[in-house]
Write a protein that holds these residues in place. Structure first.
Motif, PDB file in Angstrom:
ATOM      1  N   LEU A   1       0.951  -1.118  -0.195  1.00  0.00           N
ATOM      2  CA  LEU A   1       0.003   0.074   0.050  1.00  0.00           C
ATOM      3  C   LEU A   1       0.753   0.598   0.107  1.00  0.00           C
ATOM      4  N   GLN A   2       0.545   2.393  -0.764  1.00  0.00           N
ATOM      5  CA  GLN A   2       1.092   3.000  -0.671  1.00  0.00           C
ATOM      6  C   GLN A   2       0.717   4.731   0.010  1.00  0.00           C
ATOM      7  N   ALA A   3       1.020   5.314   0.919  1.00  0.00           N
ATOM      8  CA  ALA A   3       0.240   6.710   1.357  1.00  0.00           C
ATOM      9  C   ALA A   3       1.210   8.352   1.411  1.00  0.00           C
ATOM     10  N   CYS A   4       0.615   9.016   1.186  1.00  0.00           N
ATOM     11  CA  CYS A   4       1.189  10.579   1.173  1.00  0.00           C
ATOM     12  C   CYS A   4       1.140  11.399   2.025  1.00  0.00           C
ATOM     13  N   MET A   5       1.516  12.020   2.334  1.00  0.00           N
ATOM     14  CA  MET A   5       1.387  13.430   3.526  1.00  0.00           C
ATOM     15  C   MET A   5       1.877  14.204   2.938  1.00  0.00           C
ATOM     16  N   PHE A   6       1.305  15.506   1.545  1.00  0.00           N
ATOM     17  CA  PHE A   6       1.433  16.004   0.525  1.00  0.00           C
ATOM     18  C   PHE A   6       1.646  17.630   1.769  1.00  0.00           C
ATOM     19  N   ILE A   7       2.409  18.783   1.241  1.00  0.00           N
ATOM     20  CA  ILE A   7       2.439  20.357   2.108  1.00  0.00           C
ATOM     21  C   ILE A   7       1.987  20.845   0.674  1.00  0.00           C
ATOM     22  N   GLY A   8       1.075  21.932   0.362  1.00  0.00           N
ATOM     23  CA  GLY A   8       1.184  22.836  -1.090  1.00  0.00           C
ATOM     24  C   GLY A   8       0.843  23.697  -0.648  1.00  0.00           C
ATOM     25  N   ASP A   9       0.286  24.379   0.648  1.00  0.00           N
ATOM     26  CA  ASP A   9       0.190  26.099   1.062  1.00  0.00           C
ATOM     27  C   ASP A   9       1.317  26.128   2.125  1.00  0.00           C
ATOM     28  N   GLU A  10       1.856  27.772   1.742  1.00  0.00           N
ATOM     29  CA  GLU A  10       2.545  27.920   2.557  1.00  0.00           C
ATOM     30  C   GLU A  10       1.926  28.172   4.404  1.00  0.00           C
ATOM     31  N   LYS A  11       2.999  28.229   5.403  1.00  0.00           N
ATOM     32  CA  LYS A  11       2.562  28.436   6.659  1.00  0.00           C
ATOM     33  C   LYS A  11       1.713  27.692   7.271  1.00  0.00           C
ATOM     34  N   VAL A  12       1.509  26.949   6.809  1.00  0.00           N
ATOM     35  CA  VAL A  12      -0.006  25.718   7.090  1.00  0.00           C
ATOM     36  C   VAL A  12       0.600  24.585   8.577  1.00  0.00           C
ATOM     37  N   MET A  13      -0.048  24.037   9.013  1.00  0.00           N
ATOM     38  CA  MET A  13       0.552  22.854  10.580  1.00  0.00           C
ATOM     39  C   MET A  13      -0.675  21.933   9.812  1.00  0.00           C
ATOM     40  N   GLN A  14       0.272  20.975   9.052  1.00  0.00           N
ATOM     41  CA  GLN A  14      -0.046  19.530   8.864  1.00  0.00           C
ATOM     42  C   GLN A  14      -0.605  18.531  10.167  1.00  0.00           C
ATOM     43  N   THR A  15      -1.289  18.245  10.914  1.00  0.00           N
ATOM     44  CA  THR A  15      -2.222  17.113  11.551  1.00  0.00           C
ATOM     45  C   THR A  15      -2.330  16.034  10.987  1.00  0.00           C
ATOM     46  N   THR A  16      -1.521  14.874  11.199  1.00  0.00           N
ATOM     47  CA  THR A  16      -2.365  13.415  10.497  1.00  0.00           C
ATOM     48  C   THR A  16      -2.705  12.812  11.693  1.00  0.00           C
ATOM     49  N   HIS A  17      -3.513  11.723  11.708  1.00  0.00           N
ATOM     50  CA  HIS A  17      -3.733  10.966  12.544  1.00  0.00           C
ATOM     51  C   HIS A  17      -3.868   9.259  12.001  1.00  0.00           C
ATOM     52  N   ASN A  18      -2.706   8.912  12.278  1.00  0.00           N
ATOM     53  CA  ASN A  18      -2.225   7.433  11.681  1.00  0.00           C
ATOM     54  C   ASN A  18      -3.145   6.535  12.197  1.00  0.00           C
ATOM     55  N   VAL A  19      -3.695   5.244  11.407  1.00  0.00           N
ATOM     56  CA  VAL A  19      -3.658   3.791  12.940  1.00  0.00           C
ATOM     57  C   VAL A  19      -4.133   2.778  11.580  1.00  0.00           C
ATOM     58  N   ILE A  20      -2.931   2.234  11.763  1.00  0.00           N
ATOM     59  CA  ILE A  20      -2.286   1.030  10.663  1.00  0.00           C
ATOM     60  C   ILE A  20      -3.072  -0.354  11.744  1.00  0.00           C
ATOM     61  N   ILE A  21      -3.370  -1.603  11.936  1.00  0.00           N
ATOM     62  CA  ILE A  21      -3.537  -2.871  12.941  1.00  0.00           C
ATOM     63  C   ILE A  21      -3.818  -3.757  11.596  1.00  0.00           C
ATOM     64  N   ALA A  22      -2.905  -4.729  11.443  1.00  0.00           N
ATOM     65  CA  ALA A  22      -2.060  -6.096  11.056  1.00  0.00           C
ATOM     66  C   ALA A  22      -2.767  -6.821  11.919  1.00  0.00           C
ATOM     67  N   GLU A  23      -4.088  -7.908  11.335  1.00  0.00           N
ATOM     68  CA  GLU A  23      -4.937  -8.823  12.415  1.00  0.00           C
ATOM     69  C   GLU A  23      -3.615  -9.668  12.261  1.00  0.00           C
TER      70      GLU A  23
END
Length: 411
Positions: free
Chosen positions: A147-169
């Motif tokens: 799987l592929q995931a990308c976090m990209f910042i395109g705007d000036e002076k923003v704070m990008q926050t992400t909350h990721n949850v990954i579960i391997a059963e």
């Protein structure tokens, strides 16, 4: 979010991180990121952005990929999945689909760890939406393609926050490639990424991350990993491009019997970058083990801190910590901090740290073969950083080598 967690976040709003330069969040919080249009597939991303994605191992054409998630600033713009054995979607979609997901959130990473986790939680509460991605492999599944995931910042002076949850059963196998990048016009921004991994009995996760931020971006990832019985977590981290500052210290908890963790890092400090990186493993299950290996190069005026902490807290655990560094200029610095902690009689733990310079005899040998001194030094550095990333299936090992080669071009 539970009221108790929210109260903890409010109290930690000004809490400084244990390591790394403190960041004034106010100059980023007041800048609201624009809402970005949702796309049906990754190939619809603008060509200019696609070039940035390719540099961090994210393929807009999604060839040999089981699924894709792309977030631009605070907007999840694309989520696709071609496999029936895995799930990938935005966290805002996942929390609506699965009521039980709240039982995993803020368990591997404390909501009040510092001001960065607190601000991520407070933003979730204020907006009513959770940015980031949810990934899950179904029990017994072994998806070949990552799987592929990308976090990209395109705007000036923003704070990008992400909350990721990954579960391997249970007894599942999951490979993930994540790439983080910024637009060419972004000179200042802040990325805060909270990632929580949960590996059930017999599961395996391979997590390969490539960072390619702009020179004036600050980065504060916060990662926790819970590893169950007979489970394996492998992390490959590559950062060789300039960044203003990064501070990351992922912690793996191994309460599981015969659980295993491997952290492998390749770091290149350039210009005036401040890289404060490391990892921590708590070996709490009998027979659990850990390896932490890093290669670091500093040049220009960069500062590089390579931390590692291994804690053996029960019988029959093993751990090894290794950091090798090359200092390429007098104004740069590498600070290696290996820590071992043993609180049981039957355990084996070791560490090895070495910081030095390029050997003159190696340069002389290569120049005698027709290379210039600069070409010889470049070849030695690339060879030093091109360590074998172990434990990957052949297809992913080749993909990771390509990503590493592309990252090293700038070194």
């Amino acid at each position: 979010m539970l009221q108790s967690a929210l109260e903890k976040a409010k109290k930690a709003r000004e809490k400084k991180a244990l390591y790394g330069e403190d960041i004034d969040l106010e100059k980023f919080i007041k800048e609201e990121a624009d809402e970005h249009e949702r796309l049906n597939k990754a190939s619809e991303i603008p060509k200019k952005v696609q070039e940035s994605l390719l540099k961090v191992g994210v393929d807009p054409e999604e060839k040999e990929r089981a699924g894709t998630f792309i977030q631009v600033d605070q907007s999840g713009v694309c989520s696709t999945c071609e496999s029936e054995s895995v799930e990938i979607m935005g966290m805002n979609v996942a929390t609506e689909k699965y009521g039980w997901l709240k039982d995993y959130m803020w368990k591997a990473v404390a909501v009040d760890a510092d001001k960065y986790t607190a601000q991520t939680a407070l933003r979730e509460s204020e907006t009513g939406e959770t940015s980031g991605y949810f990934i899950r492999s179904l029990p017994g599944s072994k998806e070949v393609f990552p799987l592929q995931a990308c976090m990209f910042i395109g705007d000036e002076k923003v704070m990008q926050t992400t909350h990721n949850v990954i579960i391997a059963e249970e007894n599942s196998e999951l490979h993930i490639i994540t790439g983080c990048a910024t637009g060419e016009d972004v000179s200042s921004a802040l990325h805060v990424g909270v990632s929580e991994f949960y590996l059930k009995k017999g599961a395996k996760i391979t997590f390969t991350m490539v960072h390619n931020w702009a020179e004036q971006v600050d980065v504060r990832p916060r990662t926790g990993i819970m590893v169950g019985d007979d489970a394996t977590y492998m992390s490959n981290y590559i950062l060789t491009s300039p960044v203003r500052s990064i501070q990351t210290y992922p912690t793996a908890y191994c309460p599981g019997k015969n659980s295993r963790v491997v952290f492998q890092s390749i770091l290149g400090g350039q210009k005036d970058s401040i890289l404060d990186t490391g990892s921590r493993v708590l070996l709490e299950g009998e027979g659990s083990s850990a390896e932490m290996i890093s290669r670091a190069v500093s040049k220009d005026q960069s500062q590089l801190y390579a931390r590692g902490h291994l804690a053996g807290r029960t019988q029959n655990v093993k751990g090894h910590l290794e950091c090798h560094g090359l200092v390429l200029s007098d104004d740069s610095m590498i600070y290696a901090v290996p820590e071992l902690e043993g609180s049981a009689t039957e355990l084996e733990m070791s560490h090895e740290a070495a910081v030095g310079k390029i050997a003159e005899e190696e340069v002389q040998y290569l120049t005698s073969r027709g290379l210039s001194e600069e070409e010889a030094a470049s070849m030695i550095v690339r060879g030093f950083l091109s360590m074998d990333i172990t434990g990957l299936p052949p297809e992913l090992a080749l993909e990771t080598k390509k990503m590493l080669d592309m990252s090293l071009k700038g070194m």
